[in-house]
Write a protein that holds these residues in place. Structure first.
Motif, PDB file in Angstrom:
ATOM      1  N   PHE A  19       0.830  -1.202   0.000  1.00  0.00           N
ATOM      2  CA  PHE A  19       0.000   0.000   0.000  1.00  0.00           C
ATOM      3  C   PHE A  19       0.863   1.250   0.000  1.00  0.00           C
ATOM      4  N   ILE A  20       1.856   1.231   0.869  1.00  0.00           N
ATOM      5  CA  ILE A  20       2.693   2.427   1.004  1.00  0.00           C
ATOM      6  C   ILE A  20       3.484   2.658  -0.271  1.00  0.00           C
ATOM      7  N   PHE A  21       3.951   1.559  -0.878  1.00  0.00           N
ATOM      8  CA  PHE A  21       4.760   1.704  -2.086  1.00  0.00           C
ATOM      9  C   PHE A  21       3.964   2.372  -3.196  1.00  0.00           C
ATOM     10  N   PHE A  22       2.686   2.043  -3.291  1.00  0.00           N
ATOM     11  CA  PHE A  22       1.905   2.601  -4.389  1.00  0.00           C
ATOM     12  C   PHE A  22       1.176   3.883  -4.030  1.00  0.00           C
ATOM     13  N   SER A  23       1.374   4.370  -2.804  1.00  0.00           N
ATOM     14  CA  SER A  23       0.736   5.646  -2.467  1.00  0.00           C
ATOM     15  C   SER A  23       1.539   6.777  -3.095  1.00  0.00           C
ATOM     16  N   LYS A  24       0.850   7.885  -3.344  1.00  0.00           N
ATOM     17  CA  LYS A  24       1.534   9.033  -3.948  1.00  0.00           C
ATOM     18  C   LYS A  24       2.450   9.663  -2.899  1.00  0.00           C
ATOM     19  N   SER A  25       3.666   9.945  -3.310  1.00  0.00           N
ATOM     20  CA  SER A  25       4.594  10.482  -2.313  1.00  0.00           C
ATOM     21  C   SER A  25       4.660  12.002  -2.410  1.00  0.00           C
ATOM     22  N   LYS A  26       3.814  12.647  -1.660  1.00  0.00           N
ATOM     23  CA  LYS A  26       3.921  14.099  -1.529  1.00  0.00           C
ATOM     24  C   LYS A  26       4.249  14.379  -0.077  1.00  0.00           C
ATOM     25  N   SER A  27       4.815  15.542   0.147  1.00  0.00           N
ATOM     26  CA  SER A  27       5.295  15.800   1.498  1.00  0.00           C
ATOM     27  C   SER A  27       4.146  15.815   2.516  1.00  0.00           C
ATOM     28  N   ASN A  28       2.940  16.228   2.065  1.00  0.00           N
ATOM     29  CA  ASN A  28       1.854  16.321   3.041  1.00  0.00           C
ATOM     30  C   ASN A  28       1.234  14.960   3.363  1.00  0.00           C
ATOM     31  N   THR A  29       1.589  13.943   2.573  1.00  0.00           N
ATOM     32  CA  THR A  29       1.049  12.627   2.915  1.00  0.00           C
ATOM     33  C   THR A  29       2.020  11.841   3.789  1.00  0.00           C
ATOM     34  N   TYR A  30       3.151  12.452   4.109  1.00  0.00           N
ATOM     35  CA  TYR A  30       4.142  11.736   4.900  1.00  0.00           C
ATOM     36  C   TYR A  30       3.564  11.222   6.215  1.00  0.00           C
ATOM     37  N   LEU A  31       2.791  12.093   6.828  1.00  0.00           N
ATOM     38  CA  LEU A  31       2.224  11.728   8.115  1.00  0.00           C
ATOM     39  C   LEU A  31       1.290  10.534   7.960  1.00  0.00           C
ATOM     40  N   THR A  32       0.477  10.585   6.901  1.00  0.00           N
ATOM     41  CA  THR A  32      -0.489   9.515   6.686  1.00  0.00           C
ATOM     42  C   THR A  32       0.208   8.176   6.518  1.00  0.00           C
ATOM     43  N   ILE A  33       1.236   8.153   5.660  1.00  0.00           N
ATOM     44  CA  ILE A  33       1.859   6.850   5.427  1.00  0.00           C
ATOM     45  C   ILE A  33       2.593   6.385   6.670  1.00  0.00           C
ATOM     46  N   LYS A  34       3.088   7.346   7.446  1.00  0.00           N
ATOM     47  CA  LYS A  34       3.753   6.933   8.675  1.00  0.00           C
ATOM     48  C   LYS A  34       2.748   6.286   9.624  1.00  0.00           C
ATOM     49  N   TYR A  35       1.578   6.924   9.728  1.00  0.00           N
ATOM     50  CA  TYR A  35       0.563   6.344  10.605  1.00  0.00           C
ATOM     51  C   TYR A  35       0.093   5.001  10.085  1.00  0.00           C
ATOM     52  N   LEU A  36       0.020   4.894   8.756  1.00  0.00           N
ATOM     53  CA  LEU A  36      -0.381   3.604   8.179  1.00  0.00           C
ATOM     54  C   LEU A  36       0.626   2.514   8.568  1.00  0.00           C
ATOM     55  N   ALA A  37       1.910   2.848   8.384  1.00  0.00           N
ATOM     56  CA  ALA A  37       2.957   1.871   8.719  1.00  0.00           C
ATOM     57  C   ALA A  37       2.903   1.524  10.199  1.00  0.00           C
ATOM     58  N   LEU A  38       2.713   2.550  11.005  1.00  0.00           N
ATOM     59  CA  LEU A  38       2.662   2.332  12.451  1.00  0.00           C
ATOM     60  C   LEU A  38       1.481   1.444  12.808  1.00  0.00           C
ATOM     61  N   PHE A  39       0.355   1.752  12.168  1.00  0.00           N
ATOM     62  CA  PHE A  39      -0.855   0.978  12.439  1.00  0.00           C
ATOM     63  C   PHE A  39      -0.637  -0.490  12.089  1.00  0.00           C
ATOM     64  N   VAL A  40      -0.061  -0.706  10.903  1.00  0.00           N
ATOM     65  CA  VAL A  40       0.140  -2.088  10.453  1.00  0.00           C
ATOM     66  C   VAL A  40       1.054  -2.835  11.405  1.00  0.00           C
ATOM     67  N   SER A  41       2.173  -2.173  11.763  1.00  0.00           N
ATOM     68  CA  SER A  41       3.130  -2.903  12.598  1.00  0.00           C
ATOM     69  C   SER A  41       2.580  -3.087  14.002  1.00  0.00           C
ATOM     70  N   PHE A  42       1.805  -2.133  14.469  1.00  0.00           N
ATOM     71  CA  PHE A  42       1.222  -2.273  15.799  1.00  0.00           C
ATOM     72  C   PHE A  42       0.179  -3.385  15.809  1.00  0.00           C
ATOM     73  N   ALA A  43      -0.617  -3.429  14.741  1.00  0.00           N
ATOM     74  CA  ALA A  43      -1.598  -4.506  14.635  1.00  0.00           C
ATOM     75  C   ALA A  43      -0.895  -5.852  14.658  1.00  0.00           C
ATOM     76  N   ASN A  44       0.246  -5.893  13.987  1.00  0.00           N
ATOM     77  CA  ASN A  44       1.015  -7.132  13.975  1.00  0.00           C
ATOM     78  C   ASN A  44       1.490  -7.495  15.375  1.00  0.00           C
ATOM     79  N   PHE A  45       1.872  -6.459  16.137  1.00  0.00           N
ATOM     80  CA  PHE A  45       2.328  -6.706  17.506  1.00  0.00           C
ATOM     81  C   PHE A  45       1.192  -7.271  18.357  1.00  0.00           C
TER      82      PHE A  45
END
Lengths: 497, 471
Positions: A19-45
């Motif tokens: 998901f993150i790889f195919f998301s558009k990389s603009k500076s204002n979406t940085y926070l979103t993808i970070k939260y997405l990654a955090l969410f995924v890894s936390f869910a995994n935990f």
């Protein structure tokens, strides 16, 4: 068990990465993808904790087994866990979200790619710990090279290219022999399924060479002296999150490999090569501790201390005693937490001062009191003070070693003293003393994210220091079974002779 | 009466060549049309091959032309890669202005030659097929005749190839002399184990074939020809002749000469080890990507030969798997090269890739995948290719070969990593153009997805290849 827990643990980070790889990389979406990654890894935990909850520690059987045909009539995709592997999975799932939180300050550019690499790394490492087929294991084990190479090479420090190449080629060279060994095992026994191999064993005359082939791979990855030289380079140049992953989890793959494969599959050869392991481990403990004493770079010091601590782990594994093996696993988990914490702590002050040289610091206690406290806990954890998780591991390993050989244990004990020397000296030089530079006065204490990460690490280090039962209980039966299996193999081999 | 049904595909392709030639002569500015029609005729040819059940097993023309599972599979592979090659290079040949009508026609005639080679069950027929494909390749190599490098590479390839063909022919005549026949079946019946003349003949034939797949020590032409030829021809060189030559290798070594395996096995092992090591070491110093991929292909042929040297069905199958996988990796690599275009110019040096990942993330990711796959790192498809090879090699207890092979993958990993380093770690340069034709995009996407996701479901390829039983 109907729900494929382990496959979900492996796949979830991969899907997140996609998901993150195919998301558009603009500076204002940085926070979103970070939260997405955090969410995924936390869910995994959370999922991994739930797995621990469901896990039945009273049996040494592999649990949560999944088996699918993969390469037809050749190799099956088979995953499962026992008391040995589950802790590493939880450790991986625990460390990854922390790495993602820590990228805030340490990764300045190409955050998206970094998150993808970290998540791919997580799923590969979980794969390593739960695969029950040699080929699948090799696939995950080697696949981890790709994201780690990129993490060191893209986001690393000045000598990042050299370090990344060294890391990659060293580990690849180590593991190609393992591949030959895996294929040979297939032709000797007709299977690469670990449970099958556990049951039927491998002919004794093949074991020695096979053991050496596996050893060449694990020794590089552990790393054992004299093939440890890639580790300081890789650690120093990698970004903080990369160092954390390397120290906390990547090194544990080899320790896990020793327990699962070297001991489990080749007991006769393991017995035969005990002196080799002891000598290399003792050299690692003493020699790298001395080297660590002389380091001027903080990350390098911690890297060398990792080599010494892993020396304890290999020593403990090859005592083949209940205490030694449990201690090794405990030490690996504890070292995973402590070294991750230390690297994160170094990252914190590196962010503010942009130097890792110990000489440039001093007197931090007056400007960063909170930081000094948490660093104290981590330092003591690394020293192995009673009341921290580091103590339990080293103590158990030494008990195991004393049972086996007084001399070995005595020499290893010197290592404990040396580790106190270099860690406490490091702490003294960084935190106490006079403030030598004006920049230090301007340094701010921990911010909220940093407090969060470091506290999360302080808690288990102290908790397991006082109450190691949950970890020991989980591993106990599996290790008893392993040792029993080992002893029957050795005895039957003696009878044959 | 000979049943021509089975060679409809070859006949169709020959007719297509003639018709396209006529169209080209009588219709002005028809190069674009002919190019597309050639792609279509390859599709037609593919359909005709698939028309017959894949397990047909017949021999035509006094047993000199054989259609069996192996030849059908290899032909499908050949035609597919021909289609991909043509699809991916259509824009390239327009831009460097070699889009003449002869270009696709030469490619088609070369493909016909290869199809004949693949099906040949007779030394003479095999030689005819070989020369048909070689003659077309000489012209193709020097197709960009205003370019001095291209002309040089054409000439070089012609001289060396003629020499190797001569050796090959000499080997054929020796074999004919000592066995009394040119037909593979008859040779295998009349073979006399102790005859030195026969051994010499085999050595000469192996030499000629090793030249075609550029195995060390007959590799000298490859770097120059790869570098000098237009990239669209290089991709052709890198893939198709190797498929054909490998098939002939299998057919000759395993049908007539399987009984005297101890005579040729050691030669193949030597070729394999030399190619693997030389390919890995010589590529380290290269700056030009096409030259580098030439050395890398020398190394890869070493692995394919390692499978052949085992003398078992498993070995043959692993070699065939290797070449099938290698084809897609090479295709993807060259597709990436076709995308390095700026202001009507193509770039082909390693330093031109500097910092590519910042402006072209998808392209760089494809290259990353391809390069790691070529290096044989799991879980990418290149790993499986090597894994199957070494599975076959270790089964025969040839540990030295396996260990040398795997060590040379570590050396080879170094130069692949060097390219990745330039792409990902180095400072960025100017952007490249992003408008590529759809054929190129499809080829790249298809091959990258295959490389990346093969590990999820590896069984089908194995199941198809498992059915090839020569011995």
């Amino acid at each position: 068990m109907d729900f494929p827990f382990l496959s979900s643990l492996i796949l979830l980070p991969l899907i997140g990465a996609l998901f993150i790889f195919f998301s558009k990389s603009k500076s204002n979406t940085y926070l979103t993808i970070k939260y997405l990654a955090l969410f995924v890894s936390f869910a995994n935990f959370i999922l991994s904790l739930y797995l621990w909850y469901l896990f039945d520690p009273s049996t040494a059987e592999f649990q949560f087994l999944e088996e699918r045909s993969w390469i037809k009539s050749f190799i099956n995709y088979k995953v499962g866990i026992d008391g040995i592997s589950i802790l590493f999975i939880i450790l991986t799932a625990f460390i990854t979200p922390l790495c993602i939180v820590s990228v805030n300050s340490t990764v300045k550019y190409r955050l998206k790619d970094f998150l993808v690499a970290i998540l791919v790394m997580e799923s590969l490492m979980i794969g390593v710990f739960c695969s029950l087929d040699l080929v699948i294991f090799y696939l995950f084990f080697e696949g981890g090279l790709i994201p780690m190479f990129l993490i060191i090479g893209i986001w690393g420090g000045e000598r990042r290219v050299y370090s990344a190449f060294k890391f990659f080629l060293y580990t690849l060279l180590g593991s190609v022999l393992m591949l030959v060994a895996i294929i040979s095992i297939y032709w000797f026994t007709g299977s690469t399924d670990i449970t099958y191999l556990y049951d039927f064993g491998i002919d004794e005359k093949y074991q020695y060479l096979l053991w050496l082939a596996f050893f060449s791979s694990f020794a590089v990855k552990t790393p054992m002296w004299p093939v440890h030289t890639w580790l300081p380079d890789a650690h120093v140049e990698a970004p903080t999150a990369g160092s954390v992953l390397l120290a906390a989890i990547l090194l544990k793959m080899a320790g896990y490999g020793f327990i699962r494969f070297s001991v489990g599959l080749f007991p006769v050869a393991s017995e035969y090569f005990i002196p080799l392991i002891y000598i290399l481990s003792l050299i690692a403990i003493i020699y790298t501790s001395l080297v660590a004493l002389m380091q001027e770079d903080m990350k390098k010091l911690i890297a060398y201390s990792s080599v010494a601590h892993m020396g304890f782990v290999t020593l403990g594994i090859f005592t083949f005693t209940q205490q030694g093996l449990e201690g090794s696993i405990f030490q690996m988990i504890s070292h995973g937490l402590v070294s991750a914490a230390l690297f994160l702590s170094v990252g914190v002050i590196y962010e503010r001062m942009h130097t890792r040289l110990i000489d440039n610091y001093g007197g931090l206690v007056s400007v960063m009191p909170k930081y000094s406290i948490v660093l104290m806990v981590f330092t003591l954890g690394a020293v192995g003070l009673p009341g921290t998780s580091g103590f339990i591991g080293e103590f158990l390993i030494l008990i195991g070693a004393f049972k086996k050989s007084f001399l070995v244990a005595a020499i290893a004990s010197i290592g404990v003293i040396l580790s106190a020397a270099y860690m406490l000296w490091l702490y003294k030089r960084v935190v106490f003393g006079e403030i030598k530079k004006d920049e230090i006065k301007k340094m701010s204490d921990l911010n909220r994210a940093e407090i969060f990460i470091l506290t999360v690490l302080v808690l288990p280090i102290i908790f397991f220091g006082f109450y190691p039962e949950p970890l020991l209980n989980t591993t106990e039966i599996s290790i008893e079974n392993l040792i029993e299996m080992y002893k029957t193999n050795i005895n039957s081999n003696l009878v044959e002779k | 009466m000979i049943n021509l049904n089975f060679i409809y595909s070859e006949i169709f392709l020959c007719l297509a060549i003639m018709i396209l030639l006529l169209i080209g002569v009588f219709k002005k500015n028809s190069s674009y049309l002919i190019y597309n029609l050639s792609i279509l005729s390859l599709f037609g040819c593919l359909a005709l091959i698939l028309n017959f059940p894949i397990n047909t097993n017949v021999e035509l023309f006094n047993n000199s032309f054989k259609i069996d599972y192996l030849s059908t599979y290899m032909k499908i592979l050949l035609i597919l890669s021909g289609i991909f090659v043509l699809l991916s290079s259509s824009k390239y040949i327009q831009i460097i202005k070699i889009n003449k009508i002869e270009y696709p026609i030469l490619i088609l005639s070369s493909v016909v030659g290869m199809m004949v080679m693949i099906s040949s069950n007779d030394l003479i027929l095999f030689y005819i097929g070989l020369e048909l494909q070689s003659l077309s390749l000489y012209v193709l190599a020097s197709f960009n005749r205003d370019n001095i490098l291209s002309s040089e590479s054409g000439l070089k390839y012609f001289v060396l190839s003629a020499l190797s063909s001569g050796l090959l022919l000499y080997g054929c005549s020796l074999i004919y002399g000592f066995s009394g026949s040119t037909n593979f079946n008859l040779i295998s019946e009349n073979i006399n184990q102790d005859s030195y003349g026969l051994t010499f003949g085999i050595v000469f034939i192996i030499t000629g074939l090793a030249f075609k797949i550029s195995a060390v020590p007959f590799h000298m032409w490859a770097p120059d020809v790869y570098e000098g030829s237009p990239t669209s021809v290089t991709i052709f060189f890198a893939i198709l002749p190797k498929i054909a030559a490998l098939t002939v290798f299998i057919r000759i070594l395993y049908v007539p000469f399987l009984n005297i395996i101890d005579q040729w096995q050691i030669i193949i092992i030597f070729l394999s080890i030399a190619s693997m090591l030389f390919g890995a070491i010589a590529a380290i110093g290269q700056k030009n990507l096409k030259r580098l991929i030439a050395y890398s292909s020398i190394g890869h042929m070493g692995y394919a030969l390692a499978g052949l040297s085992t003398g078992t069905n498993l070995g043959i199958q692993s070699s065939i798997t290797y070449i099938s996988i290698y084809l897609f990796m090479n295709l993807a690599f060259f597709c990436c090269l076709f995308m390095l275009r700026r202001d009507e110019k193509y770039f082909e040096n390693i330093e031109d890739l500097s910092g590519l990942s910042k402006n072209h993330p998808i392209l760089s990711f494809s290259l990353l995948i391809v390069l790691f796959s070529l290096a044989g790192i799991p879980p990418l498809v290149g790993f499986f290719a090597k894994f199957y090879i070494f599975t076959a090699v270790v089964e025969q207890s040839m540990y030295a070969l396996a260990i040398i092979g795997l060590l040379s993958t570590v050396i080879a990993a170094f130069y692949y990593l060097r390219i990745i380093k330039v792409i990902y770690f180095d400072p960025e340069k100017e952007r490249y153009e992003k408008n590529h034709n759809i054929g190129l995009k499809i080829s790249l996407a298809f091959s990258t997805i295959f490389i990346l996701f093969y590990f999820i479901y590896p069984s089908p390829l194995i199941e198809i290849i498992e059915k090839i039983n020569i011995i």
